[in-house]
Design an enzyme around this catalytic site. Structure first.
Site, PDB file in Angstrom:
ATOM      1  N   ASP B  51      13.864  11.228  10.092  1.00 32.66           N
ATOM      2  CA  ASP B  51      13.154   9.966   9.896  1.00 32.66           C
ATOM      3  C   ASP B  51      13.985   8.970   9.092  1.00 32.66           C
ATOM      4  O   ASP B  51      13.508   8.392   8.123  1.00 32.66           O
ATOM      5  CB  ASP B  51      11.795  10.251   9.224  1.00 32.66           C
ATOM      6  CG  ASP B  51      10.899   9.024   9.175  1.00 32.66           C
ATOM      7  OD1 ASP B  51      11.136   8.087   9.966  1.00 32.66           O
ATOM      8  OD2 ASP B  51       9.973   8.996   8.350  1.00 32.66           O
ATOM      9  N   ARG B 192       9.620   1.926  -4.698  1.00 32.41           N
ATOM     10  CA  ARG B 192       8.662   1.766  -3.600  1.00 32.41           C
ATOM     11  C   ARG B 192       8.102   3.157  -3.333  1.00 32.41           C
ATOM     12  O   ARG B 192       8.839   4.075  -2.969  1.00 32.41           O
ATOM     13  CB  ARG B 192       9.373   1.222  -2.368  1.00 32.41           C
ATOM     14  CG  ARG B 192       8.501   1.140  -1.111  1.00 32.41           C
ATOM     15  CD  ARG B 192       9.358   0.681   0.045  1.00 32.41           C
ATOM     16  NE  ARG B 192       8.646   0.647   1.304  1.00 32.41           N
ATOM     17  CZ  ARG B 192       8.391   1.707   2.074  1.00 32.41           C
ATOM     18  NH1 ARG B 192       8.762   2.915   1.700  1.00 32.41           N
ATOM     19  NH2 ARG B 192       7.762   1.574   3.217  1.00 32.41           N
ATOM     20  N   LEU B 193       6.813   3.308  -3.556  1.00 31.06           N
ATOM     21  CA  LEU B 193       6.179   4.609  -3.411  1.00 31.06           C
ATOM     22  C   LEU B 193       5.755   4.774  -1.954  1.00 31.06           C
ATOM     23  O   LEU B 193       4.782   4.178  -1.499  1.00 31.06           O
ATOM     24  CB  LEU B 193       4.966   4.684  -4.346  1.00 31.06           C
ATOM     25  CG  LEU B 193       4.398   6.066  -4.634  1.00 31.06           C
ATOM     26  CD1 LEU B 193       5.437   6.967  -5.288  1.00 31.06           C
ATOM     27  CD2 LEU B 193       3.166   5.939  -5.527  1.00 31.06           C
ATOM     28  N   ASP B 194       6.551   5.582  -1.227  1.00 33.08           N
ATOM     29  CA  ASP B 194       6.389   5.664   0.220  1.00 33.08           C
ATOM     30  C   ASP B 194       5.199   6.530   0.622  1.00 33.08           C
ATOM     31  O   ASP B 194       5.026   7.632   0.125  1.00 33.08           O
ATOM     32  CB  ASP B 194       7.667   6.255   0.827  1.00 33.08           C
ATOM     33  CG  ASP B 194       7.583   6.409   2.326  1.00 33.08           C
ATOM     34  OD1 ASP B 194       7.558   5.370   3.009  1.00 33.08           O
ATOM     35  OD2 ASP B 194       7.545   7.559   2.815  1.00 33.08           O
ATOM     36  N   GLU B 234       3.234   1.492  -1.303  1.00 36.44           N
ATOM     37  CA  GLU B 234       3.243   1.182   0.126  1.00 36.44           C
ATOM     38  C   GLU B 234       2.080   1.857   0.829  1.00 36.44           C
ATOM     39  O   GLU B 234       2.078   3.066   1.002  1.00 36.44           O
ATOM     40  CB  GLU B 234       4.566   1.651   0.760  1.00 36.44           C
ATOM     41  CG  GLU B 234       4.741   1.197   2.192  1.00 36.44           C
ATOM     42  CD  GLU B 234       4.590   2.309   3.231  1.00 36.44           C
ATOM     43  OE1 GLU B 234       4.584   1.982   4.422  1.00 36.44           O
ATOM     44  OE2 GLU B 234       4.476   3.489   2.867  1.00 36.44           O
ATOM     45  N   ASP B 292       9.745  -0.606   9.198  1.00 40.23           N
ATOM     46  CA  ASP B 292       8.660  -0.121  10.036  1.00 40.23           C
ATOM     47  C   ASP B 292       8.214  -1.231  10.982  1.00 40.23           C
ATOM     48  O   ASP B 292       8.793  -2.307  10.997  1.00 40.23           O
ATOM     49  CB  ASP B 292       7.482   0.326   9.161  1.00 40.23           C
ATOM     50  CG  ASP B 292       7.734   1.692   8.523  1.00 40.23           C
ATOM     51  OD1 ASP B 292       8.516   2.475   9.093  1.00 40.23           O
ATOM     52  OD2 ASP B 292       7.148   1.962   7.463  1.00 40.23           O
ATOM     53  N   ASP B 341       3.762   5.988  13.463  1.00 36.90           N
ATOM     54  CA  ASP B 341       2.525   5.280  13.191  1.00 36.90           C
ATOM     55  C   ASP B 341       2.141   4.476  14.413  1.00 36.90           C
ATOM     56  O   ASP B 341       2.786   3.504  14.753  1.00 36.90           O
ATOM     57  CB  ASP B 341       2.695   4.367  11.980  1.00 36.90           C
ATOM     58  CG  ASP B 341       1.355   3.899  11.465  1.00 36.90           C
ATOM     59  OD1 ASP B 341       0.440   3.683  12.293  1.00 36.90           O
ATOM     60  OD2 ASP B 341       1.205   3.755  10.246  1.00 36.90           O
ATOM     61  N   TYR B 343      -0.308   2.654  14.802  1.00 33.99           N
ATOM     62  CA  TYR B 343      -1.016   1.418  14.513  1.00 33.99           C
ATOM     63  C   TYR B 343      -0.063   0.286  14.139  1.00 33.99           C
ATOM     64  O   TYR B 343      -0.405  -0.605  13.404  1.00 33.99           O
ATOM     65  CB  TYR B 343      -2.032   1.632  13.387  1.00 33.99           C
ATOM     66  CG  TYR B 343      -2.940   2.799  13.643  1.00 33.99           C
ATOM     67  CD1 TYR B 343      -3.842   2.775  14.704  1.00 33.99           C
ATOM     68  CD2 TYR B 343      -2.877   3.940  12.860  1.00 33.99           C
ATOM     69  CE1 TYR B 343      -4.670   3.848  14.963  1.00 33.99           C
ATOM     70  CE2 TYR B 343      -3.707   5.023  13.117  1.00 33.99           C
ATOM     71  CZ  TYR B 343      -4.597   4.970  14.167  1.00 33.99           C
ATOM     72  OH  TYR B 343      -5.418   6.039  14.418  1.00 33.99           O
ATOM     73  N   GLN B 344       1.166   0.378  14.580  1.00 36.47           N
ATOM     74  CA  GLN B 344       2.135  -0.666  14.286  1.00 36.47           C
ATOM     75  C   GLN B 344       2.797  -1.130  15.583  1.00 36.47           C
ATOM     76  O   GLN B 344       2.949  -0.347  16.515  1.00 36.47           O
ATOM     77  CB  GLN B 344       3.213  -0.137  13.327  1.00 36.47           C
ATOM     78  CG  GLN B 344       2.641   0.287  11.977  1.00 36.47           C
ATOM     79  CD  GLN B 344       3.701   0.674  10.961  1.00 36.47           C
ATOM     80  OE1 GLN B 344       4.894   0.686  11.276  1.00 36.47           O
ATOM     81  NE2 GLN B 344       3.273   0.988   9.756  1.00 36.47           N
TER      82      GLN B 344
END
Lengths: 486, 486
Positions: B51, B192-194, B234, B292, B341, B343-344
């Site tokens: 990823d 940035r808290l992924d 995030e 993303d 995802d 929904y993107q």
């Protein structure tokens, strides 16, 4: 089959209506084009399974949304019809497999289907499984629970929704006979034998085009011939196998032609194409495009057998398609995109040539001057671009070249200059008598191609200058000699 | 964080070299642009897992192909740095998970990972499993054999190569502390808290943003703050949850902004955007594009809670992106294309606007005038088109907007007129004092937008005419009043 141009089309995608409307449209607008007839892509119940009709639930029934056998029969009065006979598998939603699901080995249809155990009664080791030639990067089995707590590994060569038929069992043989009989009663004159290379499975072999497969195809062809039906065998394989198969059946596809023509135009070099035409089967059907992708195995090396193109040339060819299509074919091809065959490039032929109309007409002129009965896929006939919208919706790689077109759209596309020029070529191929005679490849330099047909005093000649990217066709006329220049 | 424009970039894709070269390039060419600093996309060992770096094998090590912590520290002397902290999972190739594979429950790392059994000690019924909110259309478990004949269903929220961490166990907590400490020692100023929304799993819940998740994020933020590090959380979710989360953390993303801006431009209607700006969190980071896709859940309804756009408006928006990108975004989005995802919408922002430069500059101007610290993704900064070649090669939908660019290519792209205009906007946003003051949305008709900032006597105003597709920025200058027109 008549030696004239045939159309390949899905009834539901070419016009988006039923058989009757499809018939009326062809009759009104394209009768002079497709004097050779029509290869109807699957129209059985149902046309919208897991593989666009190639996984019928009932192969002997017309999908009622399209019409019925009476409509097919009427269409056959005006156009010679070719239909697909799918021998390898049937939908898991078929009545037959549903019965197996319910009753397990007690179902009357249990023996219609092939299980791993039937082929490997002593079990299958990893090394045995690895020998099996695969169109997809996974195993050819799907474990399915049936009946009362029974579980079998069913053969599923393509998708897990397409259950392979045991064609060597009496049940499989009766199933196929029933389809043939239905075809024969309803005016189907030729059969396209789909994916026949995978039909016979045998331990210790690749289960692809083994000697027993030839026997099976031979027997099938005799059965069909006895009903007055021609058989076109669809197999993508190394060119030497294709030549061997051709010697044993009515017709094969010349699947080497499309990639060789692309190579010829991309490299401005005619040598490999001319070499192929020296040895290519004469009892063939030619295509540039079909509902599947552009085959690569057909021109590539296999193990130690060299191909028609070198590895470097194959790479260059594939990259040139991707480049010409702005990389859209790259997205639609290979692993991913639900591709059933990773050895094909999914792309419209017009886009594979970068939508260059002159290159496209050169490609079609070569096709029509090569030995064989020319088929033209509806997308290619209309010079369709890659259908990114459909691909994006279905995520099926091959849908990039399977557009749904309203009749209005078709009429509009017929008005484009490239389709008008292609229509001139088609009508010429249909009417000039020389194509019933002898074919010759005239000696020329690498950057020139000269193909000629002779029948008594009638002759026609295609001259291509690859460097200048132009071509002309000279031919005899009953009264005067004339010239057709593009 | 400084209230100035930040760059978001992959070191290995922006310039295709290491940290030192990346540093030198930014220093030479883009120092005035990114005064806010840089959000470095994952640079840990390794950057090329399942990823694109979000599945590190060793989160506390810099991928040696890019450089080392010393290079990061040097970069941090010149640019404020934000880095990702991936709390939810770790690569199955990590030393820790490999140890579990070897030793099973006897591994010292066994409790670092979350299994289905740990969450559902009494077993998980189908109805319990169905309650779990998923970014992908499959189960969140992967069965893996470990040790001597042990087998566990490990939680794998994203891919089966990313094993979820048990963040509530002491082992998980120590793992996260170790990363924080490494960051703090090496000059990382913000985190940035992924994918934090998925971190906490609890039976009978959606396992997404449940009250315990808020507690976890709160505790994590305190820990970070104690080390002088800001936390940006995030989470893609319904806008009401985003507002709620914003009230409990340092910073959130305004993920509603990008789709609302696209809607505003596509429909030539500013009402929904202006409504959102009345209630949107002020402690936010704004983006148009990220690594993303463009989030849809952020503006859509959820169950009975209406969204910022109606279902029809959402459909229109998504279709307009597909149409503007010539359907390439359709191919790259939704189910298929290895999307993490569904929904993107995967698409470059420039292509989502049909590569219309004026529309693109209007979108950026809106972003820069909205409350929040503006981040600009490297692809968007360079007005990159969809990368069909990379998408075709990797078949990863999000790669359509993750191009690999040589420094030469970047320099060329900097010369395009749209990037030059965007650079003017960025420098204006960095330097005008009004942006440190008060924000207001001035009342206008639906087809006009007027956003204004005031700080004492300094002011700036963005005026957009959506019907005419033009905009101007008026602002105070220390000496004279002036006008910037595009």
């Amino acid at each position: 089959m008549k030696n004239k141009v045939q159309l390949i089309a899905y009834i539901d995608r070419f016009g988006k209506k039923g058989i009757a409307e499809f018939h009326a449209f062809l009759s009104d607008h394209l009768k002079d084009h497709f004097e050779g007839g029509i290869h109807l892509l699957p129209f059985y119940n149902t046309i919208d399974g897991a593989d666009a009709g190639y996984d019928p639930k009932d192969h002997t029934q017309v999908d009622p949304r399209l019409g019925d056998w009476e409509d097919i029969k009427k269409l056959s009065d005006e156009f010679d019809l070719m239909a697909d006979l799918i021998v390898n598998h049937i939908s898991s939603d078929s009545r037959e497999f549903q019965d197996v699901k319910m009753h397990g080995h007690n179902s009357q249809y249990f023996d219609l289907f092939l299980t791993k155990e039937k082929v490997f009664p002593k079990g299958a080791s990893e090394s045995l499984i690895k020998k099996i030639y695969r169109p997809r990067p996974n195993l050819p089995f799907t474990t399915i629970k049936v009946g009362q707590d029974e579980e079998y590994d069913f053969w599923t060569t393509f998708t897990s929704d397409q259950i392979d038929i045991d064609v060597l069992h009496q049940k499989g043989s009766a199933y196929i006979s029933q389809i043939l009989k239905t075809f024969s009663l309803n005016g189907i004159k030729s059969i396209r034998l789909d994916a026949a290379g995978y039909a016979i499975k045998k331990p210790e072999t690749s289960c692809f085009m083994i000697p027993e497969t030839y026997d099976f195809i031979g027997e099938f062809s005799s059965k069909a011939r006895a009903m007055g039906i021609d058989v076109l065998v669809e197999i993508h394989t190394h060119y030497k196998h294709q030549i061997e198969i051709a010697s044993k059946v009515d017709y094969v596809y010349d699947f080497a032609l499309p990639p060789l023509i692309l190579h010829t135009i991309a490299k401005k070099s005619g040598t490999q194409l001319k070499n192929w035409l020296e040895i290519s089967p004469r009892n063939c059907v030619t295509v540039l495009d079909t509902h599947d992708g552009i085959g690569i195995v057909d021109i590539a090396k296999q193990d130690d057998n060299p191909g028609l193109l070198s590895d470097e040339e194959v790479d260059y060819l594939v990259e040139s398609i991707h480049k010409n299509s702005n990389n859209t074919s790259r997205i639609a091809s290979g692993e991913g995109g639900s591709n059933l065959d990773i050895y094909q490039v999914n792309c419209s032929f017009y886009e594979a040539l970068g939508k260059n109309s002159t290159h496209y007409l050169i490609a079609r002129a070569i096709q029509f001057f090569c030995p064989g009965i020319p088929q033209v896929y509806y997308g290619g006939f209309l010079a369709a671009a890659n259908d990114l919208k459909l691909l994006g919706t279905t995520k099926v790689g091959r849908d990039i070249n399977r557009p749904y077109l309203e009749f209005d759209e078709v009429l509009q596309m017929l008005e484009s200059s490239v389709v008008k020029d292609l229509s001139k070529l088609i009508k010429f191929r249909n009417t000039h008598p020389s194509f019933g005679g002898n074919f010759s490849v005239l000696p020329t330099s690498d950057d020139q191609i000269k193909l000629r047909w002779d029948l008594n005093d009638e002759w026609s000649e295609l001259n291509i200058d690859l460097l200048k990217s132009n071509f002309e066709i000279n031919y005899s006329m009953q009264e005067v000699e004339s010239l057709l220049i593009f």
